[in-house]
Design a protein around this motif. Structure first.
Motif, short mmCIF file in Angstrom:
data_model
loop_
_atom_site.label_atom_id
_atom_site.label_comp_id
_atom_site.label_asym_id
_atom_site.label_seq_id
_atom_site.Cartn_x
_atom_site.Cartn_y
_atom_site.Cartn_z
N GLN A 86 31.99 -32.07 -33.30
CA GLN A 86 31.97 -32.04 -34.68
C GLN A 86 30.93 -31.34 -35.35
N VAL A 87 30.72 -30.06 -34.99
CA VAL A 87 29.80 -29.20 -35.53
C VAL A 87 30.09 -29.07 -37.23
N ALA A 88 31.02 -28.60 -37.83
CA ALA A 88 31.11 -28.24 -39.09
C ALA A 88 30.88 -29.41 -39.81
N GLN A 89 30.05 -29.14 -40.87
CA GLN A 89 29.94 -30.02 -42.36
C GLN A 89 30.67 -29.42 -43.23
N CYS A 90 29.81 -28.47 -43.95
CA CYS A 90 30.56 -27.76 -45.11
C CYS A 90 31.51 -26.46 -44.33
N GLY A 91 31.18 -26.10 -43.13
CA GLY A 91 32.24 -25.36 -42.51
C GLY A 91 31.83 -23.74 -42.75
N TYR A 92 31.18 -23.33 -44.03
CA TYR A 92 31.17 -22.16 -44.48
C TYR A 92 30.84 -21.14 -43.38
N CYS A 93 29.68 -21.53 -42.68
CA CYS A 93 29.22 -20.58 -41.67
C CYS A 93 29.87 -20.79 -40.49
N GLN A 94 30.79 -21.58 -40.03
CA GLN A 94 31.20 -21.72 -38.83
C GLN A 94 32.18 -20.63 -38.27
N SER A 95 32.83 -19.92 -38.81
CA SER A 95 33.41 -18.67 -38.29
C SER A 95 32.75 -17.58 -37.67
N GLY A 96 31.35 -17.28 -38.64
CA GLY A 96 30.47 -16.36 -38.01
C GLY A 96 29.77 -17.07 -36.96
N GLN A 97 29.41 -18.50 -36.89
CA GLN A 97 28.74 -19.00 -36.05
C GLN A 97 29.75 -18.80 -34.31
N ILE A 98 30.79 -19.12 -34.49
CA ILE A 98 32.01 -19.24 -33.44
C ILE A 98 31.91 -17.77 -32.98
N MET A 99 31.98 -16.95 -33.76
CA MET A 99 32.24 -15.58 -33.45
C MET A 99 31.13 -14.83 -32.54
N THR A 100 29.84 -15.34 -33.13
CA THR A 100 28.65 -14.92 -32.38
C THR A 100 28.49 -15.77 -30.97
N ALA A 101 28.91 -17.06 -31.11
CA ALA A 101 28.74 -17.76 -29.67
C ALA A 101 29.67 -17.25 -28.65
N ALA A 102 31.02 -16.73 -29.06
CA ALA A 102 32.09 -16.20 -28.17
C ALA A 102 31.56 -15.18 -27.77
N ALA A 103 30.99 -14.15 -28.47
CA ALA A 103 30.50 -12.75 -28.00
C ALA A 103 29.25 -13.11 -27.13
N LEU A 104 28.24 -14.02 -27.27
CA LEU A 104 27.29 -14.62 -26.19
C LEU A 104 27.88 -14.74 -24.85
N LEU A 105 28.95 -15.71 -25.01
CA LEU A 105 29.62 -16.05 -23.81
C LEU A 105 30.24 -15.27 -22.81
N ALA A 106 30.88 -14.14 -23.51
CA ALA A 106 31.48 -13.05 -23.09
C ALA A 106 30.64 -12.27 -22.32
N GLU A 107 29.19 -12.12 -22.54
CA GLU A 107 28.28 -11.22 -21.95
C GLU A 107 27.39 -11.90 -21.16
N THR A 108 27.04 -13.29 -21.52
CA THR A 108 26.10 -14.23 -20.70
C THR A 108 26.99 -15.61 -20.44
N PRO A 109 27.85 -15.72 -19.40
CA PRO A 109 28.53 -16.77 -19.32
C PRO A 109 27.59 -18.29 -19.18
N ALA A 110 26.39 -18.13 -18.63
CA ALA A 110 25.76 -19.61 -18.53
C ALA A 110 24.23 -19.08 -19.31
N PRO A 111 24.38 -19.32 -20.64
CA PRO A 111 23.10 -18.87 -21.27
C PRO A 111 22.06 -20.08 -21.21
N THR A 112 21.01 -19.93 -21.24
CA THR A 112 19.88 -20.68 -21.29
C THR A 112 19.77 -21.12 -22.80
N ASP A 113 19.11 -22.50 -23.05
CA ASP A 113 18.98 -22.79 -24.62
C ASP A 113 18.25 -21.54 -25.50
N ASP A 114 17.23 -21.10 -24.74
CA ASP A 114 16.50 -19.67 -25.56
C ASP A 114 17.41 -18.75 -26.01
N GLN A 115 18.51 -18.21 -24.88
CA GLN A 115 19.22 -17.45 -24.94
C GLN A 115 20.19 -17.74 -26.15
#
Length: 152
Positions: free
Chosen positions: A91-120
Motif C-alpha cells: 500500500q505504497v501510494a497515498q496521492c500516487g503522483y510520484c508512483q509511476s516514476g518510483q516504480i520505473m526506477t525500482a524496476a530498472a534497479l532490480l533488472a540490474e541489481t537483483p538483490a539490492p541492499t538497503d543502501d543500493q
C-alpha cells in the motif's frame, strides 16, 4: 522519426528537441508518466530507454536511442510487474503522483541489481521525490519485489 514505445513502433512528426515526456503524454496519450518539476529533479517522469531509467522531461526525443518503456508497458492489471504487485501489497501510494516514476526506477534497479541492499535501493531512488513521505513503504516494496523476482 520512428520510436519504439512499449513494444510498438511509432512514427511521429515532431521537432527533435521536444522533450520525450510531451511526446508520450500529448502525442501518444500515455499519461501514466507524470510531469512534476520539468527540471529532471523529482523523478515523476521516469521511463526506461533501452532498459535504463531516465527522466523524460529533459530528454529530447531526438536523443532517444533504444526502445522506450513507460509505466503502461511495464505490466498489466492481470499480470503486473513484480514491483507493481509489491506496491499494491505494501500500500505504497497515498496521492500516487510520484508512483509511476518510483516504480520505473525500482524496476530498472532490480533488472540490474537483483538483490539490492538497503543502501543500493536508497541510492537508486534518491532522485524520486514523494511529498507524501511513503519512503519506508517504498523501500519495503522494492525488497519484496526483489525477493519475489529471485524466487521466480
Amino acid at each position: 522519426m520512428k520510436l519504439t514505445v512499449n513494444g510498438t513502433e511509432i512514427d511521429i512528426d515532431v521537432e527533435p528537441d521536444m522533450p520525450l515526456l510531451w511526446v508520450l503524454r500529448d502525442m501518444l496519450g500515455l499519461t501514466g508518466t507524470k510531469y512534476g518539476c520539468g527540471a529532471a529533479q523529482c523523478g515523476a517522469c521516469t521511463v526506461h530507454v533501452d532498459g535504463v531509467a531516465m527522466q523524460s522531461c529533459q530528454l529530447p526525443v531526438g536523443d532517444v536511442a533504444g526502445p522506450i518503456t513507460t509505466i503502461e508497458g511495464l505490466g498489466t492489471p492481470d499480470a503486473p510487474h513484480p514491483v507493481q504487485a509489491a506496491w499494491i501489497e505494501h500500500q505504497v501510494a497515498q496521492c500516487g503522483y510520484c508512483q509511476s516514476g518510483q516504480i520505473m526506477t525500482a524496476a530498472a534497479l532490480l533488472a540490474e541489481t537483483p538483490a539490492p541492499t538497503d543502501d543500493q535501493i536508497k541510492d537508486a531512488l534518491w532522485g524520486n521525490l514523494c511529498r507524501c513521505g511513503t519512503y519506508p513503504r517504498i523501500q519495503a516494496a522494492v525488497k519484496t519485489a526483489a525477493q519475489k523476482m529471485q524466487e521466480g
